[in-house]
Design a protein around this motif. Structure first.
Motif, PDB file in Angstrom:
ATOM      1  N   VAL A   1     -29.194  -5.844  10.617  1.00  0.00           N
ATOM      2  CA  VAL A   1     -30.375  -5.075  10.224  1.00  0.00           C
ATOM      3  C   VAL A   1     -30.260  -3.630  10.748  1.00  0.00           C
ATOM      4  CG1 VAL A   1     -32.910  -5.025  10.363  1.00  0.00           C
ATOM      5  CG2 VAL A   1     -31.695  -7.214  10.374  1.00  0.00           C
ATOM      6  N   GLY A   2     -31.024  -2.710  10.140  1.00  0.00           N
ATOM      7  CA  GLY A   2     -31.155  -1.355  10.676  1.00  0.00           C
ATOM      8  C   GLY A   2     -30.368  -0.316   9.901  1.00  0.00           C
ATOM      9  N   CYS A   3     -31.002   0.848   9.709  1.00  0.00           N
ATOM     10  CA  CYS A   3     -30.368   1.941   8.943  1.00  0.00           C
ATOM     11  C   CYS A   3     -30.148   3.183   9.817  1.00  0.00           C
ATOM     12  CB  CYS A   3     -31.240   2.288   7.744  1.00  0.00           C
ATOM     13  SG  CYS A   3     -31.477   0.922   6.590  1.00  0.00           S
ATOM     14  N   ASP A   4     -31.228   3.805  10.289  1.00  0.00           N
ATOM     15  CA  ASP A   4     -31.097   5.064  11.044  1.00  0.00           C
ATOM     16  C   ASP A   4     -30.463   4.851  12.425  1.00  0.00           C
ATOM     17  OD1 ASP A   4     -32.057   7.207   9.521  1.00  0.00           O
ATOM     18  OD2 ASP A   4     -34.155   6.842  10.069  1.00  0.00           O
ATOM     19  N   PHE A   5     -29.604   5.793  12.812  1.00  0.00           N
ATOM     20  CA  PHE A   5     -29.014   5.706  14.158  1.00  0.00           C
ATOM     21  C   PHE A   5     -28.654   7.084  14.689  1.00  0.00           C
ATOM     22  CE2 PHE A   5     -24.681   6.931  13.249  1.00  0.00           C
ATOM     23  CZ  PHE A   5     -24.520   6.636  11.906  1.00  0.00           C
ATOM     24  N   ALA A   6     -28.512   7.127  16.020  1.00  0.00           N
ATOM     25  CA  ALA A   6     -27.886   8.272  16.686  1.00  0.00           C
ATOM     26  C   ALA A   6     -26.900   7.686  17.683  1.00  0.00           C
ATOM     27  CB  ALA A   6     -28.936   9.113  17.404  1.00  0.00           C
ATOM     28  N   GLY A   7     -25.714   8.250  17.765  1.00  0.00           N
ATOM     29  CA  GLY A   7     -24.717   7.672  18.649  1.00  0.00           C
ATOM     30  C   GLY A   7     -23.524   8.585  18.852  1.00  0.00           C
ATOM     31  N   ILE A   8     -22.435   7.973  19.325  1.00  0.00           N
ATOM     32  CA  ILE A   8     -21.242   8.736  19.698  1.00  0.00           C
ATOM     33  C   ILE A   8     -20.056   8.257  18.867  1.00  0.00           C
ATOM     34  CG2 ILE A   8     -19.652   9.232  21.606  1.00  0.00           C
ATOM     35  CD1 ILE A   8     -22.118   8.685  23.477  1.00  0.00           C
ATOM     36  N   VAL A   9     -19.303   9.193  18.335  1.00  0.00           N
ATOM     37  CA  VAL A   9     -18.113   8.847  17.547  1.00  0.00           C
ATOM     38  C   VAL A   9     -17.055   8.246  18.478  1.00  0.00           C
ATOM     39  CG1 VAL A   9     -16.227   9.762  16.124  1.00  0.00           C
ATOM     40  CG2 VAL A   9     -18.556  10.676  15.876  1.00  0.00           C
ATOM     41  N   VAL A  10     -16.543   7.057  18.089  1.00  0.00           N
ATOM     42  CA  VAL A  10     -15.536   6.377  18.909  1.00  0.00           C
ATOM     43  C   VAL A  10     -14.155   6.510  18.282  1.00  0.00           C
ATOM     44  CG1 VAL A  10     -14.819   4.127  19.817  1.00  0.00           C
ATOM     45  CG2 VAL A  10     -17.246   4.712  19.736  1.00  0.00           C
ATOM     46  N   GLU A  11     -14.091   6.352  16.974  1.00  0.00           N
ATOM     47  CA  GLU A  11     -12.779   6.302  16.313  1.00  0.00           C
ATOM     48  C   GLU A  11     -12.924   6.786  14.873  1.00  0.00           C
ATOM     49  OE1 GLU A  11     -11.183   2.336  16.811  1.00  0.00           O
ATOM     50  OE2 GLU A  11      -9.887   2.612  15.057  1.00  0.00           O
ATOM     51  N   LEU A  12     -11.898   7.480  14.402  1.00  0.00           N
ATOM     52  CA  LEU A  12     -11.918   7.959  13.019  1.00  0.00           C
ATOM     53  C   LEU A  12     -11.058   7.046  12.155  1.00  0.00           C
ATOM     54  CD1 LEU A  12     -11.364  11.825  13.468  1.00  0.00           C
ATOM     55  CD2 LEU A  12     -13.479  10.500  13.706  1.00  0.00           C
ATOM     56  N   GLY A  13     -11.547   6.723  10.944  1.00  0.00           N
ATOM     57  CA  GLY A  13     -10.709   6.029   9.973  1.00  0.00           C
ATOM     58  C   GLY A  13      -9.755   7.025   9.320  1.00  0.00           C
ATOM     59  N   GLN A  14      -8.929   6.506   8.401  1.00  0.00           N
ATOM     60  CA  GLN A  14      -8.005   7.412   7.703  1.00  0.00           C
ATOM     61  C   GLN A  14      -8.785   8.382   6.816  1.00  0.00           C
ATOM     62  OE1 GLN A  14      -5.498   4.721   5.599  1.00  0.00           O
ATOM     63  NE2 GLN A  14      -4.482   4.011   7.447  1.00  0.00           N
ATOM     64  N   GLU A  15      -8.192   9.515   6.547  1.00  0.00           N
ATOM     65  CA  GLU A  15      -8.724  10.532   5.625  1.00  0.00           C
ATOM     66  C   GLU A  15     -10.028  11.176   6.107  1.00  0.00           C
ATOM     67  OE1 GLU A  15      -8.881   9.089   1.508  1.00  0.00           O
ATOM     68  OE2 GLU A  15      -7.598   7.461   2.211  1.00  0.00           O
ATOM     69  N   VAL A  16     -10.315  11.080   7.418  1.00  0.00           N
ATOM     70  CA  VAL A  16     -11.499  11.775   7.930  1.00  0.00           C
ATOM     71  C   VAL A  16     -11.071  13.143   8.429  1.00  0.00           C
ATOM     72  CG1 VAL A  16     -13.306  11.786   9.691  1.00  0.00           C
ATOM     73  CG2 VAL A  16     -12.702   9.652   8.540  1.00  0.00           C
ATOM     74  N   ASP A  17     -11.840  14.158   8.064  1.00  0.00           N
ATOM     75  CA  ASP A  17     -11.519  15.537   8.393  1.00  0.00           C
ATOM     76  C   ASP A  17     -11.712  15.782   9.909  1.00  0.00           C
ATOM     77  OD1 ASP A  17     -11.258  18.225   8.646  1.00  0.00           O
ATOM     78  OD2 ASP A  17     -12.866  18.760   7.238  1.00  0.00           O
ATOM     79  N   GLU A  18     -10.599  15.856  10.635  1.00  0.00           N
ATOM     80  CA  GLU A  18     -10.676  16.020  12.095  1.00  0.00           C
ATOM     81  C   GLU A  18     -11.163  17.411  12.503  1.00  0.00           C
ATOM     82  OE1 GLU A  18      -7.299  14.592  14.287  1.00  0.00           O
ATOM     83  OE2 GLU A  18      -6.913  13.112  12.730  1.00  0.00           O
ATOM     84  N   GLU A  19     -11.113  18.329  11.538  1.00  0.00           N
ATOM     85  CA  GLU A  19     -11.667  19.659  11.827  1.00  0.00           C
ATOM     86  C   GLU A  19     -13.174  19.557  12.015  1.00  0.00           C
ATOM     87  OE1 GLU A  19     -10.127  22.986  11.354  1.00  0.00           O
ATOM     88  OE2 GLU A  19      -8.378  21.759  11.826  1.00  0.00           O
ATOM     89  N   PHE A  20     -13.778  18.602  11.283  1.00  0.00           N
ATOM     90  CA  PHE A  20     -15.238  18.498  11.277  1.00  0.00           C
ATOM     91  C   PHE A  20     -15.757  17.513  12.318  1.00  0.00           C
ATOM     92  CE2 PHE A  20     -19.050  16.345   9.512  1.00  0.00           C
ATOM     93  CZ  PHE A  20     -19.930  17.399   9.654  1.00  0.00           C
ATOM     94  N   ILE A  21     -15.082  16.372  12.451  1.00  0.00           N
ATOM     95  CA  ILE A  21     -15.625  15.334  13.326  1.00  0.00           C
ATOM     96  C   ILE A  21     -14.537  14.747  14.217  1.00  0.00           C
ATOM     97  CG2 ILE A  21     -15.417  13.182  11.901  1.00  0.00           C
ATOM     98  CD1 ILE A  21     -18.698  14.385  13.242  1.00  0.00           C
ATOM     99  N   GLN A  22     -14.871  14.537  15.482  1.00  0.00           N
ATOM    100  CA  GLN A  22     -13.888  14.020  16.439  1.00  0.00           C
ATOM    101  C   GLN A  22     -14.530  12.993  17.368  1.00  0.00           C
ATOM    102  OE1 GLN A  22     -12.554  17.590  18.359  1.00  0.00           O
ATOM    103  NE2 GLN A  22     -11.795  18.363  16.406  1.00  0.00           N
ATOM    104  N   PRO A  23     -13.720  12.096  17.963  1.00  0.00           N
ATOM    105  CA  PRO A  23     -14.264  11.163  18.947  1.00  0.00           C
ATOM    106  C   PRO A  23     -15.004  11.920  20.051  1.00  0.00           C
ATOM    107  CG  PRO A  23     -12.050  10.504  18.344  1.00  0.00           C
ATOM    108  CD  PRO A  23     -12.289  11.844  17.690  1.00  0.00           C
ATOM    109  N   GLY A  24     -16.140  11.370  20.450  1.00  0.00           N
ATOM    110  CA  GLY A  24     -16.955  12.015  21.488  1.00  0.00           C
ATOM    111  C   GLY A  24     -18.109  12.822  20.918  1.00  0.00           C
ATOM    112  N   HIS A  25     -18.058  13.182  19.628  1.00  0.00           N
ATOM    113  CA  HIS A  25     -19.160  13.955  19.046  1.00  0.00           C
ATOM    114  C   HIS A  25     -20.440  13.121  18.994  1.00  0.00           C
ATOM    115  CE1 HIS A  25     -16.668  17.187  16.678  1.00  0.00           C
ATOM    116  NE2 HIS A  25     -16.738  17.416  17.981  1.00  0.00           N
ATOM    117  N   ARG A  26     -21.572  13.796  19.241  1.00  0.00           N
ATOM    118  CA  ARG A  26     -22.893  13.156  19.105  1.00  0.00           C
ATOM    119  C   ARG A  26     -23.345  13.340  17.660  1.00  0.00           C
ATOM    120  NH1 ARG A  26     -26.804  15.875  21.656  1.00  0.00           N
ATOM    121  NH2 ARG A  26     -27.952  14.213  22.651  1.00  0.00           N
ATOM    122  N   VAL A  27     -23.643  12.225  17.003  1.00  0.00           N
ATOM    123  CA  VAL A  27     -23.978  12.296  15.568  1.00  0.00           C
ATOM    124  C   VAL A  27     -25.155  11.377  15.237  1.00  0.00           C
ATOM    125  CG1 VAL A  27     -21.640  12.884  14.784  1.00  0.00           C
ATOM    126  CG2 VAL A  27     -22.287  10.484  15.050  1.00  0.00           C
TER     127      VAL A  27
END
Ligand SMILES: NC(=O)c1ccc[n+]([C@@H]2O[C@H](COP(=O)([O-])OP(=O)(O)OC[C@H]3O[C@@H](n4cnc5c(N)ncnc54)[C@H](OP(=O)(O)O)[C@@H]3O)[C@@H](O)[C@H]2O)c1
Length: 363
Positions: A59-85
């Protein structure tokens, strides 16, 4: 990333929820693994749990948290592990939901949380703001704030808008976005005790939605010329009341819950936040991704991120439910009984006590 299993709020298949342990999801292409810090509650959480009767969905839709790992094809210029999102997922329909210790989220809808904003406050932003954007900037074609365009040079030509249900989560953000968009007069409805709060957000005139003449009064107030409205409720008497407020020649209503107006010349356009995720789904309706939706979602996400950085969005007070995810039954009950008022219900995941019973799935 060491954890293999996690605590999550799971559907029981008969309209209820229970805490259990499931496997931590893995990010697919263009997805990001998030450690959820705070989840915020929306009406869709209990409605989907009640109406999509499958067992074992998170259950649940809205969240705030910390990026742990990027999947393939994610723009590392924009988002990185440790970012608050912050962002949202389609909760209660599969194994990915925000009432859990981890989730996977499409990278394109991640709102970066500025340092000055807490996880508790950030978690309330995604669904409310991005749905408001769909209604105002897609369905009603208002000019997008922070965007320089030749399309609407004279903002004063956007005269009046009605935002019915201004004290809803979506309504409170829509009011602020409509004002930034350049709308001259914003008319709204709420309970009388919330009139002043809505005026502080930018509403020109507020009417009591329990007054059965509210639609007629708004029609008079706007000189019988109102052409555009956003209905944040769309249930009970509001389809009739909102239509009544519009001009004799009709107009357009952007709706969060779908309906057809019986008034001649009135078009209703339904927005559904889930379409911004860029994925097919079967609940609450069958949807196949449409071209442009993902791009629109990305553009609105960047715009909302910019407004948060500039501290231009006034957010609602939050109500932290004790015992984290173990408090979801209580949180659902408060919302179903309409007792949340203008407070956003949130759960701190770390407040959840250890899970000693409940289902142990998938391992
Ligand atoms: N289509 C989508 O993607 C989408 C996205 C988000 C939400 N929704 C739907 O939109 C609706 C609103 O969601 P939300 O989370 O924004 O709401 P919410 O925050 O739960 O709204 C609660 C507020 O609604 C106001 N309200 C209740 N009945 C009303 C009426 N008849 N007329 C005007 N205002 C009324 C009350 O204001 P007062 O306190 O002033 O009485 C109450 O405080 C829900 O049905 C939700 O499921 C749809």
């Amino acid at each position: 990333m060491n954890a293999k299993t996690m605590i999550a709020v799971l559907t029981t298949g008969d309209g209820r929820t229970e805490l259990g342990r499931i496997a931590v999801p893995r990010p697919g292409p263009k997805q990001v693994l998030i450690k959820v810090v705070v989840a915020a509650q929306n009406p869709t959480d209990w409605k989907t749990t009640m109406n999509f009767k499958q067992w074992g969905n998170v259950v649940g839709c809205d969240f705030a948290g910390i990026v742990v790992e990027l999947g393939q094809e994610v723009d590392e210029e924009f988002i990185q592990p440790g970012h608050r999102v912050a962002s949202f997922v389609h909760g209660a329909v599969d194994l990915n939901g925000s009432f859990a210790e981890y989730l996977v989220s499409p990278a394109h809808l991640l709102i970066k949380i500025p340092d000055h904003l807490s996880f508790e406050n950030a978690a309330q932003v995604p669904i409310a703001s991005l749905t408001a954007c769909q209604c105002l900037f897609k369905s009603l074609s208002l000019p997008v704030p922070l965007e320089k365009t030749d399309q609407h040079t004279d903002s004063t030509t956007i005269g009046d808008i009605l935002i019915w249900g201004g004290n809803t989560s979506v309504g409170r953000i829509a009011i602020q976005l409509a004002k930034m968009s350049g709308v001259k007069r914003i008319v709204s409805t709420s309970s009388p005790e919330n009139f002043e709060a809505l005026k502080k957000l930018g509403v020109t005139q507020v009417f009591d939605y329990r007054d059965h003449k509210a639609g007629q009064k708004i029609n008079s107030y706007t000189g019988g010329k109102l052409r555009i409205a956003m209905d944040c409720i769309g249930e009970g008497t509001t389809p009739f009341q909102v239509s009544e407020a519009l001009s004799a020649g009709g107009g357009t209503i952007s709706v969060l819950n779908p309906y057809l107006s019986r008034k001649n010349g009135v078009e209703t356009i339904h927005s559904l936040g889930y379409t911004l995720l860029g994925q097919a789904f079967e609940f609450p309706c069958v949807y196949e991704p449409r071209s442009g939706e993902l791009e629109f979602g990305t553009k609105m996400t960047r715009m909302v991120s910019g407004l948060l950085v500039e501290k231009r969005l006034r957010l609602s007070p939050v109500r932290i439910i004790p015992r984290g995810l173990a408090g979801v039954v209580e949180g659902f009950d408060i919302m179903k009984r309409g007792k949340a008022n203008h407070e956003k219900i949130v759960y701190r995941i770390a407040d959840t006590p250890p899970v000693t019973s409940g289902p142990d799935l998938y391992f």
